[in-house]
Design a protein around this motif. Structure first.
Motif, mmCIF file in Angstrom:
data_model
loop_
_atom_site.group_PDB
_atom_site.id
_atom_site.type_symbol
_atom_site.label_atom_id
_atom_site.label_comp_id
_atom_site.label_asym_id
_atom_site.label_seq_id
_atom_site.Cartn_x
_atom_site.Cartn_y
_atom_site.Cartn_z
ATOM 1 N N LYS A 147 0.837 -1.186 0.000
ATOM 2 C CA LYS A 147 0.000 0.000 0.000
ATOM 3 C C LYS A 147 0.876 1.241 0.000
ATOM 4 N N VAL A 148 0.378 2.325 -0.591
ATOM 5 C CA VAL A 148 1.083 3.605 -0.608
ATOM 6 C C VAL A 148 0.081 4.709 -0.302
ATOM 7 N N SER A 149 0.564 5.767 0.328
ATOM 8 C CA SER A 149 -0.272 6.933 0.606
ATOM 9 C C SER A 149 0.583 8.185 0.481
ATOM 10 N N PHE A 150 -0.021 9.272 0.009
ATOM 11 C CA PHE A 150 0.704 10.520 -0.175
ATOM 12 C C PHE A 150 -0.307 11.668 -0.259
ATOM 13 N N LEU A 151 0.199 12.882 -0.127
ATOM 14 C CA LEU A 151 -0.625 14.083 -0.203
ATOM 15 C C LEU A 151 -0.423 14.757 -1.554
ATOM 16 N N ARG A 152 -1.531 15.058 -2.230
ATOM 17 C CA ARG A 152 -1.456 15.752 -3.512
ATOM 18 C C ARG A 152 -1.974 17.172 -3.330
ATOM 19 N N PRO A 153 -1.140 18.205 -3.588
ATOM 20 C CA PRO A 153 -1.601 19.588 -3.407
ATOM 21 C C PRO A 153 -2.690 19.947 -4.401
ATOM 22 N N LEU A 154 -3.683 20.696 -3.921
ATOM 23 C CA LEU A 154 -4.794 21.111 -4.779
ATOM 24 C C LEU A 154 -4.760 22.599 -5.108
ATOM 25 N N ASN A 155 -4.111 23.411 -4.291
ATOM 26 C CA ASN A 155 -4.068 24.844 -4.555
ATOM 27 C C ASN A 155 -3.380 25.112 -5.887
ATOM 28 N N GLY A 156 -4.136 25.647 -6.811
ATOM 29 C CA GLY A 156 -3.546 26.059 -8.085
ATOM 30 C C GLY A 156 -3.009 24.930 -8.930
ATOM 31 N N ARG A 157 -3.408 23.692 -8.645
ATOM 32 C CA ARG A 157 -2.878 22.577 -9.437
ATOM 33 C C ARG A 157 -3.495 22.555 -10.820
ATOM 34 N N LYS A 158 -2.719 22.102 -11.768
ATOM 35 C CA LYS A 158 -3.183 21.992 -13.131
ATOM 36 C C LYS A 158 -3.942 20.677 -13.310
ATOM 37 N N GLU A 159 -4.759 20.667 -14.343
ATOM 38 C CA GLU A 159 -5.525 19.446 -14.616
ATOM 39 C C GLU A 159 -4.569 18.307 -14.942
ATOM 40 N N GLU A 160 -4.712 17.199 -14.256
ATOM 41 C CA GLU A 160 -3.816 16.074 -14.446
ATOM 42 C C GLU A 160 -4.461 15.017 -15.326
ATOM 43 N N SER A 161 -3.623 14.322 -16.050
ATOM 44 C CA SER A 161 -4.110 13.216 -16.878
ATOM 45 C C SER A 161 -3.418 11.934 -16.430
ATOM 46 N N GLY A 162 -4.133 10.831 -16.420
ATOM 47 C CA GLY A 162 -3.548 9.572 -16.013
ATOM 48 C C GLY A 162 -3.576 9.369 -14.513
ATOM 49 N N VAL A 163 -3.023 8.251 -14.088
ATOM 50 C CA VAL A 163 -2.996 7.863 -12.680
ATOM 51 C C VAL A 163 -1.558 7.571 -12.277
ATOM 52 N N ASP A 164 -1.134 8.112 -11.146
ATOM 53 C CA ASP A 164 0.197 7.849 -10.609
ATOM 54 C C ASP A 164 0.050 7.012 -9.344
ATOM 55 N N LEU A 165 0.464 5.751 -9.405
ATOM 56 C CA LEU A 165 0.324 4.828 -8.285
ATOM 57 C C LEU A 165 1.532 4.820 -7.356
ATOM 58 N N GLN A 166 2.476 5.733 -7.583
ATOM 59 C CA GLN A 166 3.591 5.955 -6.654
ATOM 60 C C GLN A 166 4.379 4.681 -6.341
ATOM 61 N N GLY A 167 4.584 3.845 -7.358
ATOM 62 C CA GLY A 167 5.397 2.648 -7.164
ATOM 63 C C GLY A 167 4.716 1.506 -6.436
ATOM 64 N N LEU A 168 3.398 1.532 -6.321
ATOM 65 C CA LEU A 168 2.664 0.450 -5.653
ATOM 66 C C LEU A 168 2.980 -0.885 -6.328
ATOM 67 N N GLN A 169 3.228 -1.916 -5.524
ATOM 68 C CA GLN A 169 3.567 -3.228 -6.070
ATOM 69 C C GLN A 169 2.351 -4.144 -6.127
ATOM 70 N N PHE A 170 2.025 -4.607 -7.325
ATOM 71 C CA PHE A 170 0.950 -5.566 -7.528
ATOM 72 C C PHE A 170 1.538 -6.971 -7.615
ATOM 73 N N THR A 171 0.757 -7.941 -7.203
ATOM 74 C CA THR A 171 1.106 -9.343 -7.395
ATOM 75 C C THR A 171 0.327 -9.841 -8.607
#
Length: 328
Positions: A147-171
């Protein structure tokens, strides 16, 4: 001013720095947040463990938001009903709660509080507002063994495309099949499905651990369900491994069936395969045998059922026609 701006006015005013801004400046500042995220709006706000700032919140509610917001005090997070917005002023007593469709907003400078708080359920969102009026969304991704968790800033952020899973490991469970999937410990996956999966890995920023199907099967329905890791398993192969929480993803030339679709989420259609009926070629038993070959494809009982259906349907139409003529 829209409803979302009213909520941010209420939230930000509860911070200690509220005295350094005029009302007009606050309105302009908060109004700029209106397009950040519509999930932050909810007509009922539950206050949890809020004390010194309560008077400011209630005052601003009366002045600016009485038409839109309904503030209620909750002694704990558990008292907030499903689907509400919860304003948490201090660290909650529990770091885990079972609830769905709920928005949590933490007023704190301690970034670990929203990250360590787990809301088990569906469609929950978590936000943090610190004393510098910075707004973050707490993102939480969970796999079977990571599992991974992180904070994404929202103030003035630009529209994002795609998903960033921050290196999460799947089996990943897989079955090698010529033309579709091949796995090498150094090179990873290859061929049609394998290359597509490696592309997703790069685009979505995740890692994986690959293990072959434990019985070599895709997922046949068991005659009797079994238990594994506390889970009820009804299939063999990759589908059974998904049911038993042994893997997160099954990578194979897997066909979609009704029973499998009840236990696993399938991706979009990747290719179509034709279904062909093969009939044995007539032997050298003479011309008569060749003629009958067209009928031996089905059992005699099936042909009889077809003939009976045709006769019954013809009689039904005949009777229906007689009744129609009598009414003319």
């Amino acid at each position: 001013m829209n409803k979302l701006a009213h909520i941010f006015l209420t939230l930000a005013a509860s911070l200690a720095q509220v005295g350094s801004f005029s009302t007009d400046e606050w309105l302009k500042y908060i109004e700029s947040f209106s397009s950040i995220d519509p999930l932050l709006y909810n007509s009922v706000i539950y206050l949890v463990d809020c004390n010194a700032t309560d008077e400011t919140i209630w005052l601003l509610n009366d002045l600016y938001t009485s038409k839109y917001l309904n503030l209620k005090v909750a002694q704990s997070i558990e008292q907030a009903p499903k689907g509400s917005t919860v304003l948490v002023c201090n660290a909650p007593d529990k770091n885990q709660i079972d609830i769905s469709y709920t928005t949590f907003i933490f007023l704190t400078d301690n970034e670990t509080i929203p990250l360590s708080f787990e809301a088990d359920g569906f469609n929950n969102t978590k936000y943090l507002i610190n004393s510098q009026l910075q707004i973050f969304q707490a993102i939480y991704h969970k796999a079977t063994f990571d599992k991974v968790s992180f904070l994404r800033p929202l103030n003035g952020r630009k529209e994002e495309s795609g998903v960033d899973l921050q290196g999460l490991q799947f089996t990943v469970g897989y079955i090698e099949y010529e033309g579709y999937v091949k796995y090498d410990e150094k090179a990873g996956f290859s061929l049609k499905f394998g290359k597509l999966f490696e592309l997703l890995k790069k685009q979505m920023n995740f890692t994986y651990k690959a293990i072959p199907s434990k019985d070599g099967g895709y997922g046949s329905l068991l005659t009797k369900p079994t238990k594994f890791n506390g889970q009820t398993v009804t299939h063999t192969g990759l589908i059974g491994m998904l049911e038993g929480k042994e893997i997160d993803i099954g990578l194979a030339d897997l066909s979609l069936t009704y029973s499998r679709a009840q236990k696993a989420d399938f991706g979009g259609m990747m290719m179509l395969q034709r279904t062909i009926l093969l009939v044995k070629k007539p032997g050298a038993g003479g011309d008569d045998y060749k003629y009958w070959a067209y009928f031996t494809v089905l059992f005699v009982e099936v042909w009889g059922a077809y003939l009976l259906s045709a006769v019954v349907f013809a009689l039904f139409l005949y009777v229906l026609t007689l009744f129609a003529l009598r009414n003319i």
